[in-house]
Enzyme design. Structure first.
Site, PDB file in Angstrom:
ATOM      1  N   VAL A 254       0.833  -1.270  -0.099  1.00 26.55           N
ATOM      2  CA  VAL A 254       0.076   0.059  -0.149  1.00 26.55           C
ATOM      3  C   VAL A 254       0.882   1.158   0.051  1.00 26.55           C
ATOM      4  O   VAL A 254       1.831   1.365   0.714  1.00 26.55           O
ATOM      5  CB  VAL A 254      -1.011   0.240   1.191  1.00 26.55           C
ATOM      6  CG1 VAL A 254      -1.922   1.005   1.248  1.00 26.55           C
ATOM      7  CG2 VAL A 254      -2.025  -1.354   1.271  1.00 26.55           C
ATOM      8  N   GLY A 260      -2.541   2.304   6.539  1.00 22.21           N
ATOM      9  CA  GLY A 260      -3.198   2.511   7.825  1.00 22.21           C
ATOM     10  C   GLY A 260      -4.593   2.902   7.800  1.00 22.21           C
ATOM     11  O   GLY A 260      -5.293   3.111   8.626  1.00 22.21           O
ATOM     12  N   GLU A 261      -5.078   2.642   6.374  1.00 23.21           N
ATOM     13  CA  GLU A 261      -6.730   3.069   6.081  1.00 23.21           C
ATOM     14  C   GLU A 261      -7.546   1.931   5.623  1.00 23.21           C
ATOM     15  O   GLU A 261      -8.688   1.747   5.478  1.00 23.21           O
ATOM     16  CB  GLU A 261      -6.688   4.194   4.891  1.00 23.21           C
ATOM     17  CG  GLU A 261      -5.992   5.541   5.310  1.00 23.21           C
ATOM     18  CD  GLU A 261      -6.152   6.393   3.918  1.00 23.21           C
ATOM     19  OE1 GLU A 261      -6.591   5.769   2.808  1.00 23.21           O
ATOM     20  OE2 GLU A 261      -5.689   7.697   4.008  1.00 23.21           O
ATOM     21  N   HIS A 263      -6.620  -0.577   3.429  1.00 20.69           N
ATOM     22  CA  HIS A 263      -6.565  -1.077   2.109  1.00 20.69           C
ATOM     23  C   HIS A 263      -5.943  -2.229   1.906  1.00 20.69           C
ATOM     24  O   HIS A 263      -6.286  -3.280   0.939  1.00 20.69           O
ATOM     25  CB  HIS A 263      -5.860  -0.015   0.937  1.00 20.69           C
ATOM     26  CG  HIS A 263      -6.415   1.454   1.050  1.00 20.69           C
ATOM     27  ND1 HIS A 263      -7.673   1.508   0.777  1.00 20.69           N
ATOM     28  CD2 HIS A 263      -6.118   2.546   1.676  1.00 20.69           C
ATOM     29  CE1 HIS A 263      -8.166   2.822   0.688  1.00 20.69           C
ATOM     30  NE2 HIS A 263      -7.195   3.549   1.335  1.00 20.69           N
ATOM     31  N   GLU A 286       4.198 -15.718   0.548  1.00 22.77           N
ATOM     32  CA  GLU A 286       5.807 -15.877   0.348  1.00 22.77           C
ATOM     33  C   GLU A 286       6.519 -14.991   1.084  1.00 22.77           C
ATOM     34  O   GLU A 286       6.407 -13.758   0.872  1.00 22.77           O
ATOM     35  CB  GLU A 286       6.095 -15.650  -1.256  1.00 22.77           C
ATOM     36  CG  GLU A 286       7.564 -15.783  -1.426  1.00 22.77           C
ATOM     37  CD  GLU A 286       7.922 -15.491  -3.028  1.00 22.77           C
ATOM     38  OE1 GLU A 286       9.064 -15.435  -3.334  1.00 22.77           O
ATOM     39  OE2 GLU A 286       6.803 -15.369  -3.825  1.00 22.77           O
TER      40      GLU A 286
END
Length: 464
Positions: A254, A260-261, A263, A286
């Site tokens: 991200v 921190g939202e 996603h 992985e």
């Protein structure tokens, strides 16, 4: 006479005297200390030192074995990376460039090793904010929207703006072997180098690769819209004998301004939904980073808490741990989930065995009174029993043999020696090694408990 002669010699020496200076060896400068990378969304942000600055994993790794840049005085490198087109421009300044004994680092070549063809001259870079303003939309709009969501859990999947337009967040799936998608990914590769530890580019020509994009869709009242890339994940399809496939999550990232939202969680949810819909064998990750493993464990624990088929097994174990005392034999039976639960979780939720074992301890903990000292002692004993069987087993049939890890200059995790005693009798060496292992086991158990509590508290907060 002698003195005069000496005086004369001194005068001649003084006349011929030269000021001799010894050049100081060039100590170089660490790349981490002289390079800053800014993520910008418009040409007006280029050159502004108060923009969003990326904190990369380690820039030193791109500059030789010692991670240093040589030959420059007062070197400063500011790199501007467009969040619109993902092209980059490097502004390099220095007072002077002199070979101080270790050469002069070729900065352009070193930066091209990171950014490749995405590194442009300033004029060309500034032009991309107009010529490439819709490149993300033109490519990703051809993908399959797997889900729409809001970053505000209490809101709907779209948010109205004051000008009448609205925002919708989406996860879009595409085949990475498609030429436009592969070109977009090639511009994202530098971000994986900078922000994912140990990352390497993947083969975009392999048709078994899929990429999942998290995007923000901004749509106007007229129906026109634009897409802003927030993050992505790459997934590979492996063959699983005899007639199945398994998915492996290779990279997930991200972009820093949007971390921190939620996603990353939405990307994980989308990949899991595909694994279930296509009935693959299971889903693996992985070499996950510590934070990704934390996020994944939180997400999978939330799913498992609502999974009815395993609730009787969880309640049974939790009930036994609540008793006044638990024998060593009981601890061994409580240490792992029953086989049928492991198989059901893999078949229905596509969570592999190793990941389920991580979540199992958290599920049990959430069903216990963490303030009851005796219950927590029983819980700790069950974890210790399982880890003991994983690390070493005192009741092993290989009596008189012990596997001990030893350090080396390359990778201490890959080196070991086997101690063997004569006639199966335990030697002082074995006893000492056994004691060391028990000490390591206790530390491992304590660390495991810390991780369990941390994830359990996060899961509880998400459910409240």
């Amino acid at each position: 006479m002698a003195l005069k002669q000496k005086s004369g010699e001194t005068a001649r020496e003084a006349k011929k005297r030269r000021l001799v200076g010894f050049a100081k060896t060039d100590e170089g400068v660490e790349a981490n200390k002289c390079i800053k990378i800014f993520l910008v969304s418009s040409k007006d942000e280029v050159g502004a030192k108060d923009g969003f600055c990326i904190d990369p994993m380690d820039l030193n790794q791109f500059f030789g074995e010692d991670g240093k840049i040589y030959g420059y005085k007062d070197l400063m490198i500011n790199i501007w990376l467009s969040s619109v087109s993902f092209y980059a421009y490097a502004d390099i300044s220095y007072a002077s460039a002199v070979d101080g004994g270790k050469g002069i680092t070729d900065l352009k070549l070193a930066l091209q090793d990171i950014f490749g063809e995405a590194l442009l001259e300033k004029i060309d870079f500034l032009q991309t904010f107009s010529t490439e303003s819709h490149c993300v939309r033109s490519i990703i709009s051809a993908g399959t929207v797997l889900r729409s969501y809001s970053i505000n859990e209490d809101a709907e999947s779209s948010d109205n703006l004051s000008d009448g337009s609205f925002i919708e967040h989406q996860v879009v799936r595409m085949e990475l072997c498609s030429l436009p998608v592969g070109l977009l990914y090639s511009r994202l590769v530098p971000l994986t180098f900078l922000l994912i530890d140990g990352s390497s580019p993947i083969d975009v020509t392999d048709s078994k690769w899929d990429i999942y994009f998290a995007v923000k869709k901004i749509q106007s009242q007229t129906g026109d819209y634009d897409l802003r890339l927030l993050g992505f994940a790459t997934v590979y399809r492996f063959y699983h004998h005899p007639e199945s496939t398994r998915l492996r999550l290779s990279q997930i990232l991200v972009l820093p301004p949007y971390q921190g939202e939620g996603h990353g969680r939405r990307l994980l949810e989308a990949v899991n939904s595909v694994a279930i819909a296509e009935n693959v064998y299971d889903l693996t990750v992985e070499e996950p980073s510590e934070y990704l493993q934390y996020l994944r464990s939180c997400f999978d624990t939330l799913r498992l808490l609502d999974f009815e088929p395993i609730k009787p097994a969880i309640n049974s174990v939790a009930s036994l741990l609540r008793t006044c005392s638990v024998s060593k034999k009981s601890c061994k039976s409580l240490a792992r989930p029953p086989t049928h639960a492991i198989d059901t979780v893999r078949q229905k939720l596509k969570i592999n065995k190793i990941q389920f074992l991580r979540c199992w301890d958290i599920l049990i903990y959430l069903n216990l009174n963490s303030k009851d000292r005796k219950i927590m002692e029983n819980f700790k004993a069950s974890i210790s029993t399982r880890l003991q069987s994983d690390v070493f087993d005192k009741d092993t049939k290989s009596k008189g043999k012990l596997l001990i890890e030893v350090p080396n200059d390359y990778d201490h995790d890959m080196t070991f020696v086997v101690y063997c005693s004569q006639n199966g009798e335990e030697s002082d060496c074995l006893n000492g090694a056994q004691a060391d292992l028990e000490q390591q086991l206790n530390k491992l158990v304590d660390k495991q408990l810390e991780d369990i509590v941390e994830i359990a508290e996060k899961v509880s907060s998400l459910r409240s």
